[in-house]
Design a protein around this motif. Structure first.
Motif, PDB file in Angstrom:
ATOM      1  N   VAL A 214      -5.296 -19.732 -28.344  1.00 44.38           N
ATOM      2  CA  VAL A 214      -4.310 -19.777 -27.257  1.00 44.38           C
ATOM      3  C   VAL A 214      -4.614 -18.660 -26.252  1.00 44.38           C
ATOM      4  O   VAL A 214      -4.622 -18.874 -25.039  1.00 44.38           O
ATOM      5  CB  VAL A 214      -2.864 -19.632 -27.815  1.00 44.38           C
ATOM      6  N   TYR A 215      -4.927 -17.478 -26.769  1.00 45.56           N
ATOM      7  CA  TYR A 215      -5.237 -16.325 -25.912  1.00 45.56           C
ATOM      8  C   TYR A 215      -6.415 -16.659 -24.989  1.00 45.56           C
ATOM      9  O   TYR A 215      -6.351 -16.445 -23.773  1.00 45.56           O
ATOM     10  CB  TYR A 215      -5.577 -15.127 -26.813  1.00 45.56           C
ATOM     11  N   ASP A 216      -7.490 -17.213 -25.558  1.00 51.63           N
ATOM     12  CA  ASP A 216      -8.686 -17.531 -24.745  1.00 51.63           C
ATOM     13  C   ASP A 216      -8.358 -18.555 -23.664  1.00 51.63           C
ATOM     14  O   ASP A 216      -8.780 -18.435 -22.518  1.00 51.63           O
ATOM     15  CB  ASP A 216      -9.817 -18.082 -25.631  1.00 51.63           C
ATOM     16  N   PHE A 217      -7.567 -19.569 -24.057  1.00 50.76           N
ATOM     17  CA  PHE A 217      -7.217 -20.609 -23.092  1.00 50.76           C
ATOM     18  C   PHE A 217      -6.393 -20.014 -21.944  1.00 50.76           C
ATOM     19  O   PHE A 217      -6.667 -20.264 -20.771  1.00 50.76           O
ATOM     20  CB  PHE A 217      -6.433 -21.730 -23.797  1.00 50.76           C
ATOM     21  N   LEU A 218      -5.385 -19.201 -22.315  1.00 43.33           N
ATOM     22  CA  LEU A 218      -4.514 -18.633 -21.281  1.00 43.33           C
ATOM     23  C   LEU A 218      -5.291 -17.706 -20.348  1.00 43.33           C
ATOM     24  O   LEU A 218      -5.091 -17.715 -19.132  1.00 43.33           O
ATOM     25  CB  LEU A 218      -3.336 -17.884 -21.920  1.00 43.33           C
ATOM     26  N   LEU A 219      -6.207 -16.934 -20.927  1.00 49.17           N
ATOM     27  CA  LEU A 219      -7.037 -16.034 -20.113  1.00 49.17           C
ATOM     28  C   LEU A 219      -7.781 -16.831 -19.041  1.00 49.17           C
ATOM     29  O   LEU A 219      -7.791 -16.472 -17.858  1.00 49.17           O
ATOM     30  CB  LEU A 219      -8.031 -15.295 -21.024  1.00 49.17           C
ATOM     31  N   GLN A 220      -8.346 -17.950 -19.471  1.00 48.56           N
ATOM     32  CA  GLN A 220      -9.100 -18.805 -18.530  1.00 48.56           C
ATOM     33  C   GLN A 220      -8.220 -19.336 -17.412  1.00 48.56           C
ATOM     34  O   GLN A 220      -8.558 -19.249 -16.239  1.00 48.56           O
ATOM     35  CB  GLN A 220      -9.639 -20.015 -19.275  1.00 48.56           C
ATOM     36  N   ILE A 221      -7.059 -19.933 -17.812  1.00 50.68           N
ATOM     37  CA  ILE A 221      -6.265 -20.556 -16.735  1.00 50.68           C
ATOM     38  C   ILE A 221      -5.598 -19.516 -15.839  1.00 50.68           C
ATOM     39  O   ILE A 221      -5.409 -19.747 -14.657  1.00 50.68           O
ATOM     40  CB  ILE A 221      -5.229 -21.621 -17.187  1.00 50.68           C
ATOM     41  N   ILE A 222      -5.291 -18.353 -16.389  1.00 53.15           N
ATOM     42  CA  ILE A 222      -4.706 -17.306 -15.533  1.00 53.15           C
ATOM     43  C   ILE A 222      -5.734 -16.909 -14.474  1.00 53.15           C
ATOM     44  O   ILE A 222      -5.407 -16.757 -13.301  1.00 53.15           O
ATOM     45  CB  ILE A 222      -4.247 -16.102 -16.381  1.00 53.15           C
ATOM     46  N   LYS A 223      -6.991 -16.789 -14.892  1.00 50.58           N
ATOM     47  CA  LYS A 223      -8.052 -16.450 -13.928  1.00 50.58           C
ATOM     48  C   LYS A 223      -8.121 -17.524 -12.848  1.00 50.58           C
ATOM     49  O   LYS A 223      -8.192 -17.244 -11.658  1.00 50.58           O
ATOM     50  CB  LYS A 223      -9.405 -16.388 -14.650  1.00 50.58           C
ATOM     51  N   ARG A 224      -8.087 -18.790 -13.308  1.00 50.18           N
ATOM     52  CA  ARG A 224      -8.195 -19.911 -12.365  1.00 50.18           C
ATOM     53  C   ARG A 224      -7.053 -19.876 -11.336  1.00 50.18           C
ATOM     54  O   ARG A 224      -7.265 -20.024 -10.148  1.00 50.18           O
ATOM     55  CB  ARG A 224      -8.190 -21.228 -13.151  1.00 50.18           C
ATOM     56  N   PHE A 225      -5.827 -19.641 -11.836  1.00 46.83           N
ATOM     57  CA  PHE A 225      -4.674 -19.720 -10.929  1.00 46.83           C
ATOM     58  C   PHE A 225      -4.474 -18.461 -10.087  1.00 46.83           C
ATOM     59  O   PHE A 225      -3.640 -18.447  -9.204  1.00 46.83           O
ATOM     60  CB  PHE A 225      -3.401 -20.069 -11.705  1.00 46.83           C
ATOM     61  N   SER A 226      -5.248 -17.408 -10.382  1.00 50.88           N
ATOM     62  CA  SER A 226      -5.078 -16.215  -9.540  1.00 50.88           C
ATOM     63  C   SER A 226      -6.212 -16.071  -8.536  1.00 50.88           C
ATOM     64  O   SER A 226      -6.249 -15.106  -7.775  1.00 50.88           O
ATOM     65  CB  SER A 226      -4.945 -14.961 -10.417  1.00 50.88           C
ATOM     66  N   GLN A 227      -7.108 -17.053  -8.517  1.00 51.27           N
ATOM     67  CA  GLN A 227      -8.274 -16.970  -7.622  1.00 51.27           C
ATOM     68  C   GLN A 227      -7.896 -16.854  -6.139  1.00 51.27           C
ATOM     69  O   GLN A 227      -8.438 -16.032  -5.420  1.00 51.27           O
ATOM     70  CB  GLN A 227      -9.162 -18.188  -7.812  1.00 51.27           C
ATOM     71  N   ASP A 228      -6.977 -17.712  -5.703  1.00 50.73           N
ATOM     72  CA  ASP A 228      -6.646 -17.738  -4.268  1.00 50.73           C
ATOM     73  C   ASP A 228      -5.441 -16.876  -3.921  1.00 50.73           C
ATOM     74  O   ASP A 228      -4.760 -17.081  -2.919  1.00 50.73           O
ATOM     75  CB  ASP A 228      -6.339 -19.182  -3.824  1.00 50.73           C
ATOM     76  N   ILE A 238       2.439 -15.661 -12.054  1.00 54.49           N
ATOM     77  CA  ILE A 238       1.195 -14.894 -12.219  1.00 54.49           C
ATOM     78  C   ILE A 238       0.943 -13.992 -11.005  1.00 54.49           C
ATOM     79  O   ILE A 238       0.624 -12.813 -11.149  1.00 54.49           O
ATOM     80  CB  ILE A 238      -0.002 -15.845 -12.455  1.00 54.49           C
ATOM     81  N   ASP A 239       1.123 -14.561  -9.807  1.00 51.94           N
ATOM     82  CA  ASP A 239       0.987 -13.752  -8.587  1.00 51.94           C
ATOM     83  C   ASP A 239       1.932 -12.554  -8.627  1.00 51.94           C
ATOM     84  O   ASP A 239       1.537 -11.420  -8.335  1.00 51.94           O
ATOM     85  CB  ASP A 239       1.376 -14.581  -7.345  1.00 51.94           C
ATOM     86  N   ALA A 240       3.191 -12.837  -8.976  1.00 53.03           N
ATOM     87  CA  ALA A 240       4.207 -11.776  -8.976  1.00 53.03           C
ATOM     88  C   ALA A 240       3.828 -10.695  -9.988  1.00 53.03           C
ATOM     89  O   ALA A 240       3.995  -9.502  -9.743  1.00 53.03           O
ATOM     90  CB  ALA A 240       5.573 -12.366  -9.298  1.00 53.03           C
ATOM     91  N   TYR A 241       3.319 -11.122 -11.141  1.00 54.10           N
ATOM     92  CA  TYR A 241       2.924 -10.162 -12.185  1.00 54.10           C
ATOM     93  C   TYR A 241       1.773  -9.288 -11.689  1.00 54.10           C
ATOM     94  O   TYR A 241       1.792  -8.060 -11.840  1.00 54.10           O
ATOM     95  CB  TYR A 241       2.511 -10.919 -13.453  1.00 54.10           C
ATOM     96  N   LEU A 242       0.779  -9.920 -11.050  1.00 54.15           N
ATOM     97  CA  LEU A 242      -0.380  -9.154 -10.571  1.00 54.15           C
ATOM     98  C   LEU A 242       0.027  -8.159  -9.485  1.00 54.15           C
ATOM     99  O   LEU A 242      -0.500  -7.049  -9.417  1.00 54.15           O
ATOM    100  CB  LEU A 242      -1.485 -10.101 -10.083  1.00 54.15           C
ATOM    101  N   ASP A 243       0.999  -8.541  -8.657  1.00 54.10           N
ATOM    102  CA  ASP A 243       1.531  -7.604  -7.654  1.00 54.10           C
ATOM    103  C   ASP A 243       2.122  -6.373  -8.350  1.00 54.10           C
ATOM    104  O   ASP A 243       1.862  -5.238  -7.954  1.00 54.10           O
ATOM    105  CB  ASP A 243       2.634  -8.271  -6.812  1.00 54.10           C
TER     106      ASP A 243
END
Ligand code: HEM
Length: 463
Positions: A214-228, A238-243
């Protein structure tokens, strides 16, 4: 040895059964004989972990509501430390900043008219997928899971996943398997004896394998959704968390981190999916089981909606639907023991002393079957939520989302989802079991209670 073991119970601690050497009272959790509702507060030794059990509405309210601050921590159990490297909002010591961020994101991205519209859109995908079965028997579990998880996905990723996304489905499946395994004997044994990590067989190993995937999968999709991502212009959680992470980068005490982002995303996905899905699956099962109740639900839907899709204001105008959904939440107890709490400081409850850091289990199931507050609690009866004029009435001892500082932060969203999925489904379909099928009403045990797999036919209604 017995004397030594007995001394593990602190002075002034609530009484409980004599613990066995080493494993304490772990077995009583399954035998259940001490979980009798008459005893409002008692203790168990779960393999060296002193635990207080709260039973019934009065005891739970006294602790979670009147001593809200004191009972607001989560225990740091070895199992969750291992699986989350002590991250995740739920379990970490610095839960407050994560809690605040999640609450704000749920308010901002997950409430009001806009969210209502997005859930309504998901309902259309859901109805379309149900329609594909053309009235033939099917197991609704995967469909409901996909539809419900998409609502949380909208808040976390700003996007839904299609119902044939097998990677996402696999992740949810093994995550949900972990929710079941986390309440197994193996999990309690691991908490008591963390050296079991080196025992190569057993369900705890499965838990760890699943958690890693689950950790590996989430890591991948978080990267994908934070690209733009555009900093300071968040489109989703995710955006709000990274801010937040960037803003607190120089603060050594901050708990915002890449690892905690992954764990909190996982926690939100599973907390939002497993619970609401199970509620809707129980609701469908009970509608097929009690056709007269289903008929009354459909009469109200037809009368109020007259064929149009439900609007936000309709929720208050449909007391019978509300009563049925409340009775499902009361009767089916999807989160029977809440999520384990811990005391943040020494507490005194009914003359007993509960030291800081003690694990506390809130038996929410006992609240909903508390005879002081409910008549004939073991009967499924939506009418208990209606007055003599058919108006919806609230009940004090109704705590499916728990109470106090750590109560469910997705409550409003869950209520909205349940209303919309349930209403739109029964507006279009009549639910019935296949000829000769007798469903089991005994739940599958885990941290949540879910119905055993069943088949159902959704027959298109003539309106
Ligand atoms: C916590 C029930 C839906 C997110 C909880 C707790 C319960 C609960 C009993 C434990 C609270 C405590 O310790 O006192 C339910 C039920 C649901 C549901 C019955 C559906 C019918 C949701 C949804 C979300 C969500 C849709 C959002 C994604 C959470 C989170 C926590 C939580 C994040 C942990 C809160 C914290 O630790 O501060 N829920 N829940 N839940 N729930 Fe829900």
């Amino acid at each position: 040895i017995r004397q030594l073991v007995k001394q593990r119970r602190p002075r002034g601690f609530p009484p409980g059964p004599t613990p066995l050497p080493m494993i304490g009272n772990i077995l009583s959790l399954w035998i259940n004989e001490y979980c009798h509702f008459i005893i409002q507060i008692f203790s168990l030794d779960l393999g060296g972990i002193s635990t207080v059990i709260l039973n019934g509405y009065d005891a739970i309210k006294e602790c979670l509501y009147h001593q809200s601050e004191v009972f607001a921590d989560r225990p740091s159990l070895p199992l969750f430390q291992k699986m989350t490297k002590m991250g995740g909002k739920c379990w970490s010591n610095s839960w407050m900043e994560h809690h605040k961020l999640a609450v704000n994101c749920f308010r901002f991205f997950g409430s009001g008219q806009r969210m209502f519209g997005r859930i309504s859109e998901e309902c259309l995908f859901f109805l379309h997928a149900v329609e594909q079965h053309q009235g033939k028997p099917f197991n609704p579990k995967h469909l409901v899971t996909n539809a419900v998880s998409n609502i949380t996905n909208l808040i976390i990723f700003g996007q839904r996943f299609t119902y044939d996304d097998s990677d996402f489905q696999h992740m949810i499946e093994i995550f949900s398997e972990n929710v079941e395994l986390a309440a197994s004997g193996w999990a309690f044994l691991y908490n008591a004896f963390p050296w079991m990590e080196y025992v190569p067989f057993g369900k705890h190993q499965k838990l760890f394998r699943n958690a890693n995937k689950v950790y590996d999968f989430l890591l991948q999709i978080i990267k994908r959704f934070s690209q733009d991502r555009v900093p300071q212009s968040p489109q989703h959680y995710i955006d709000a968390y990274l801010d937040e992470m960037e803003q607190s980068a120089t603060d050594k005490a901050t708990s915002f981190s890449q690892d905690n982002l992954i764990f909190s995303v996982g926690e939100l996905i599973i907390a939002g999916t497993e619970t609401t899905t199970n509620c809707l699956r129980w609701a469908m099962l009970y509608m097929a089981l009690y056709p007269r109740i289903q008929e009354k639900v459909q009469m109200e839907i037809d009368c109020i909606l007259n064929g149009r899709p439900p609007a936000l204001e309709d929720k208050q105008r449909m007391p019978y639907v509300e009563a049925v959904l409340h009775e499902v939440l009361r009767f089916c107890n999807v989160v029977p023991l809440g999520i384990f709490r811990a005391t943040s400081q020494d507490a005194v409850v009914r003359g007993y002393t509960i030291p800081r850091g003690t694990m506390v289990i809130t038996n929410l199931y006992s609240v909903h079957f508390d005879e002081k507050y409910w008549s004939d609690p073991s009967i499924f009866c939506p009418e208990r939520f209606l007055d003599c004029n058919g108006k919806f009435v609230r009940h004090e001892a109704f705590l499916p989302f728990s109470i106090g500082k750590r109560h469910c932060l997705g409550e409003q969203l869950a209520r909205l989802e349940m209303f919309l999925f349930f209403t739109t489904l029964l507006q279009r379909f009549h639910l019935q079991f296949p000829e000769g099928f007798i469903p089991s009403l005994s739940p599958k045990l885990g941290m949540t209670l879910q119905p055993r797999s069943y088949s159902i036919c959704a027959i298109r209604r003539q309106q």
